[in-house]
Design a protein around this motif. Structure first.
Motif, PDB file in Angstrom:
ATOM      1  N   PHE A  17       0.849  -1.202   0.000  1.00  0.00           N
ATOM      2  CA  PHE A  17       0.000   0.000   0.000  1.00  0.00           C
ATOM      3  C   PHE A  17       0.885   1.252   0.000  1.00  0.00           C
ATOM      4  CE2 PHE A  17      -3.698   2.312   2.341  1.00  0.00           C
ATOM      5  CZ  PHE A  17      -4.139   2.838   1.134  1.00  0.00           C
ATOM      6  N   ALA A  18       1.974   1.193   0.773  1.00  0.00           N
ATOM      7  CA  ALA A  18       2.892   2.341   0.808  1.00  0.00           C
ATOM      8  C   ALA A  18       3.501   2.568  -0.583  1.00  0.00           C
ATOM      9  CB  ALA A  18       3.995   2.095   1.842  1.00  0.00           C
ATOM     10  N   LYS A  19       3.897   1.483  -1.255  1.00  0.00           N
ATOM     11  CA  LYS A  19       4.464   1.608  -2.607  1.00  0.00           C
ATOM     12  C   LYS A  19       3.415   2.189  -3.553  1.00  0.00           C
ATOM     13  CE  LYS A  19       7.795  -2.230  -2.406  1.00  0.00           C
ATOM     14  NZ  LYS A  19       8.169  -3.551  -2.922  1.00  0.00           N
ATOM     15  N   ALA A  20       2.176   1.718  -3.418  1.00  0.00           N
ATOM     16  CA  ALA A  20       1.101   2.184  -4.310  1.00  0.00           C
ATOM     17  C   ALA A  20       0.835   3.670  -4.088  1.00  0.00           C
ATOM     18  CB  ALA A  20      -0.156   1.358  -4.066  1.00  0.00           C
ATOM     19  N   LYS A  21       0.888   4.098  -2.834  1.00  0.00           N
ATOM     20  CA  LYS A  21       0.619   5.516  -2.546  1.00  0.00           C
ATOM     21  C   LYS A  21       1.721   6.399  -3.129  1.00  0.00           C
ATOM     22  CE  LYS A  21      -0.567   4.765   1.839  1.00  0.00           C
ATOM     23  NZ  LYS A  21      -1.070   4.916   3.207  1.00  0.00           N
ATOM     24  N   ILE A  22       2.976   5.950  -3.041  1.00  0.00           N
ATOM     25  CA  ILE A  22       4.086   6.713  -3.649  1.00  0.00           C
ATOM     26  C   ILE A  22       3.866   6.799  -5.163  1.00  0.00           C
ATOM     27  CG2 ILE A  22       6.585   6.654  -4.153  1.00  0.00           C
ATOM     28  CD1 ILE A  22       6.902   5.364  -1.321  1.00  0.00           C
ATOM     29  N   PHE A  23       3.424   5.690  -5.729  1.00  0.00           N
ATOM     30  CA  PHE A  23       3.157   5.649  -7.178  1.00  0.00           C
ATOM     31  C   PHE A  23       2.063   6.661  -7.551  1.00  0.00           C
ATOM     32  CE2 PHE A  23       0.297   3.881 -10.438  1.00  0.00           C
ATOM     33  CZ  PHE A  23       1.155   3.778 -11.528  1.00  0.00           C
ATOM     34  N   LEU A  24       0.956   6.640  -6.815  1.00  0.00           N
ATOM     35  CA  LEU A  24      -0.159   7.548  -7.124  1.00  0.00           C
ATOM     36  C   LEU A  24       0.304   9.000  -7.026  1.00  0.00           C
ATOM     37  CD1 LEU A  24      -3.143   5.795  -5.251  1.00  0.00           C
ATOM     38  CD2 LEU A  24      -2.696   5.807  -7.707  1.00  0.00           C
ATOM     39  N   GLU A  25       1.049   9.269  -5.958  1.00  0.00           N
ATOM     40  CA  GLU A  25       1.561  10.633  -5.740  1.00  0.00           C
ATOM     41  C   GLU A  25       2.457  11.065  -6.911  1.00  0.00           C
ATOM     42  OE1 GLU A  25       1.249  13.840  -3.692  1.00  0.00           O
ATOM     43  OE2 GLU A  25       0.536  12.025  -2.661  1.00  0.00           O
ATOM     44  N   SER A  26       3.409  10.197  -7.253  1.00  0.00           N
ATOM     45  CA  SER A  26       4.391  10.587  -8.272  1.00  0.00           C
ATOM     46  C   SER A  26       3.750  10.690  -9.661  1.00  0.00           C
ATOM     47  CB  SER A  26       5.555   9.598  -8.303  1.00  0.00           C
ATOM     48  OG  SER A  26       5.096   8.376  -8.825  1.00  0.00           O
ATOM     49  N   GLN A  27       2.674   9.965  -9.876  1.00  0.00           N
ATOM     50  CA  GLN A  27       2.012   9.988 -11.193  1.00  0.00           C
ATOM     51  C   GLN A  27       0.843  10.984 -11.218  1.00  0.00           C
ATOM     52  OE1 GLN A  27       3.000   7.902 -13.982  1.00  0.00           O
ATOM     53  NE2 GLN A  27       4.778   7.806 -12.637  1.00  0.00           N
ATOM     54  N   HIS A  28       0.666  11.711 -10.113  1.00  0.00           N
ATOM     55  CA  HIS A  28      -0.439  12.682 -10.003  1.00  0.00           C
ATOM     56  C   HIS A  28      -1.791  12.001 -10.247  1.00  0.00           C
ATOM     57  CE1 HIS A  28       2.812  15.529  -9.951  1.00  0.00           C
ATOM     58  NE2 HIS A  28       3.220  15.073 -11.102  1.00  0.00           N
ATOM     59  N   LEU A  29      -1.969  10.895  -9.552  1.00  0.00           N
ATOM     60  CA  LEU A  29      -3.214  10.126  -9.707  1.00  0.00           C
ATOM     61  C   LEU A  29      -3.944  10.038  -8.371  1.00  0.00           C
ATOM     62  CD1 LEU A  29      -1.816   7.125 -11.788  1.00  0.00           C
ATOM     63  CD2 LEU A  29      -3.336   8.932 -12.638  1.00  0.00           C
ATOM     64  N   ASP A  30      -5.250   9.782  -8.467  1.00  0.00           N
ATOM     65  CA  ASP A  30      -6.048   9.553  -7.255  1.00  0.00           C
ATOM     66  C   ASP A  30      -6.322   8.063  -7.040  1.00  0.00           C
ATOM     67  OD1 ASP A  30      -6.364  12.326  -6.739  1.00  0.00           O
ATOM     68  OD2 ASP A  30      -7.822  12.386  -8.387  1.00  0.00           O
ATOM     69  N   ALA A  31      -6.283   7.286  -8.122  1.00  0.00           N
ATOM     70  CA  ALA A  31      -6.616   5.870  -7.962  1.00  0.00           C
ATOM     71  C   ALA A  31      -6.044   5.018  -9.092  1.00  0.00           C
ATOM     72  CB  ALA A  31      -8.136   5.685  -7.906  1.00  0.00           C
ATOM     73  N   LEU A  32      -5.842   3.764  -8.739  1.00  0.00           N
ATOM     74  CA  LEU A  32      -5.412   2.741  -9.705  1.00  0.00           C
ATOM     75  C   LEU A  32      -6.428   1.605  -9.619  1.00  0.00           C
ATOM     76  CD1 LEU A  32      -3.330   1.100 -11.471  1.00  0.00           C
ATOM     77  CD2 LEU A  32      -2.200   0.483  -9.311  1.00  0.00           C
ATOM     78  N   MET A  33      -6.921   1.158 -10.778  1.00  0.00           N
ATOM     79  CA  MET A  33      -7.839   0.008 -10.810  1.00  0.00           C
ATOM     80  C   MET A  33      -7.145  -1.172 -11.472  1.00  0.00           C
ATOM     81  SD  MET A  33     -11.625   1.115 -11.965  1.00  0.00           S
ATOM     82  CE  MET A  33     -11.173   2.288 -13.176  1.00  0.00           C
ATOM     83  N   LEU A  34      -7.229  -2.333 -10.847  1.00  0.00           N
ATOM     84  CA  LEU A  34      -6.654  -3.541 -11.442  1.00  0.00           C
ATOM     85  C   LEU A  34      -7.772  -4.560 -11.627  1.00  0.00           C
ATOM     86  CD1 LEU A  34      -3.451  -3.864  -9.186  1.00  0.00           C
ATOM     87  CD2 LEU A  34      -3.540  -2.984 -11.522  1.00  0.00           C
TER      88      LEU A  34
END
Ligand code: GLY
Ligand code: MN
Length: 414
Positions: A17-34
């Motif tokens: 979850f921590a990795k995903a949050k860094i990803f969202l932040e760095s990509q200027h995103l609010d959510a990722l759907m898989l």
């Protein structure tokens, strides 16, 4: 699942979850759907191919959640939308109670359209999605598909394994070992490849679709085909050798073990080769230190195999250094030393660096599945091999530059 693994999972999902949050932040995103993908049917048939949980999803949820499900990761929570069809032909996706449900909120639907509508209603503004091809649920009108670079960034999460993942891989290996012991006993009893395979499945309690890759069960000359796929029901007259390359799966994590056993009709040359290869395997494992380049491990294996082939007189009229320099070992060892192991048996991430930039495959070792250095948390296989492959040997014998170095009689025997 025991308490210990529950705690390991809690730590695992927290890291993820921590990795995903860094990803969202760095990509200027609010959510990722898989997405979990949909069942794919055989042409003009009512039978689907076995549905497999996509590895990106498995990284979060160790149990199968079935087709047409969606994992939604925002900066605040991880939630999953599961489709439980009402169907009297097949059992619907099960209602989960595993420890993961304490960390990932589950929404269940009997109606796929409602599931789709509800996710869309709950989506924040800036969203990307990644679903396998042919998914019934499409989000193309409301979100962007992950770019190749974003996919590589997500793959990078899987390269360094958490303690939970390492424990799952160990469990898978322990089970595979039981299968290998049973298979060796079956070989010694003198049954067919097909029956050895059944004994392996029975001992590991795996149906075929649960295996991380199709078992390679090869008696005698069948071992010369790297991924030999047939399961011969005939029992051969002679027992020269038995190669088995077979894994197991625990919580969706793979084992990958290869062993070769000598039969009662094995020649002395074969026994020496087998012993030599075991020593090489151990020497190569000793070389697997942090920061070692995987391509150097590959080269080192060729050096050792060159020495073995000269020592056993399989190659002659040349010394080991020149045999290696001329690439003669590639006739016998045409594949890579091993690969990352995880949710996928050939796990992702071998051709990218920690910043998720692309690394090109090696020109000299095109089948090597990793171009990076060994880093803490990686799990890799070490599987050196010497094979007597008809097509490669024919080509080598026909080459006047190579022919004099090949001990034809011994190679033919082996
Ligand atoms: N163990 C077989 C493979 O990695 O392809
Ligand atoms: Mn392998």
């Amino acid at each position: 699942m025991d308490i210990n693994i529950d705690k390991l999972y809690a730590d695992h999902v927290e890291i993820l979850f921590a990795k995903a949050k860094i990803f969202l932040e760095s990509q200027h995103l609010d959510a990722l759907m898989l997405g979990s993908g949909s069942e794919i049917f055989i042409d003009r048939d009512d039978q689907p191919y076995p549905w497999k949980m996509p590895a990106f999803l498995r990284h979060f949820i160790y149990e199968d959640i079935g087709p047409d499900a969606v994992l939604l990761i925002t900066k605040n929570a991880i939630e999953v939308y599961i489709y439980q069809s009402i169907d009297f032909w097949y059992a619907p996706a099960k209602t989960h109670t595993g420890v993961w449900t304490k960390h990932i909120k589950v929404h269940s639907y009997h109606d796929i359209d409602l599931l789709h509508k509800d996710i869309i209603a709950n989506l924040p503004n800036r969203v990307i999605y990644y679903t396998p091809p042919n998914s019934k649920l499409s989000f193309a009108d409301i979100a962007k598909h992950a770019t190749d670079e974003q996919i590589r960034l997500i793959q990078e999460w899987r390269v360094h394994k958490s303690e939970f993942e390492i424990t799952c891989i160990k469990e898978a290996n322990l089970n595979a070992v039981m299968g290998h012991v049973a298979a060796k006993e079956s070989f010694e009893e003198g049954v067919s490849e097909f029956d050895i395979h059944l004994d392996y499945l029975s001992m590991t309690k795996h149906a075929e679709q649960n295996l991380p890759y199709p078992n390679i069960v090869a008696l005698n000359e069948h071992a010369a085909i790297l991924h030999y796929q047939h399961l011969d029901q005939n029992i051969p007259d002679d027992k020269h050798s038995f190669l088995i390359d077979a894994g197991a799966n625990y919580n969706g994590y793979a084992a990958d073990i290869t062993r070769t056993h000598a039969g009662i009709n094995a020649s002395d040359a074969f026994m020496s080769l087998l012993y030599g290869m075991r020593q090489i395997k151990l020497s190569v494992i000793d070389k697997c230190l942090k920061d070692s380049a995987w391509v150097d491990i590959q080269e080192y294996t060729h050096v050792l195999i060159s020495e073995l082939l000269i020592g056993l007189n399989i190659l002659h009229n040349i010394d080991a250094e020149n045999a290696y320099n001329q690439g003669l070992t590639k006739i016998f060892y045409p594949h890579g030393i091993g690969h990352l192991l995880g949710i996928q048996v050939h796990d992702v991430g071998g051709f990218q660096n920690t910043e998720a930039q692309i690394l090109a495959p090696s020109k000299t070792h095109p089948f090597l599945r990793m171009m990076r250095n060994l880093e803490f948390g990686m799990v890799v296989t070490i599987e050196p091999g010497v094979y007597f492959i008809h097509s490669l040997l024919e080509k080598a014998f026909a080459d006047p530059q190579i022919n004099p170095y090949l001990n034809k009689e011994l190679i033919h025997e082996l």
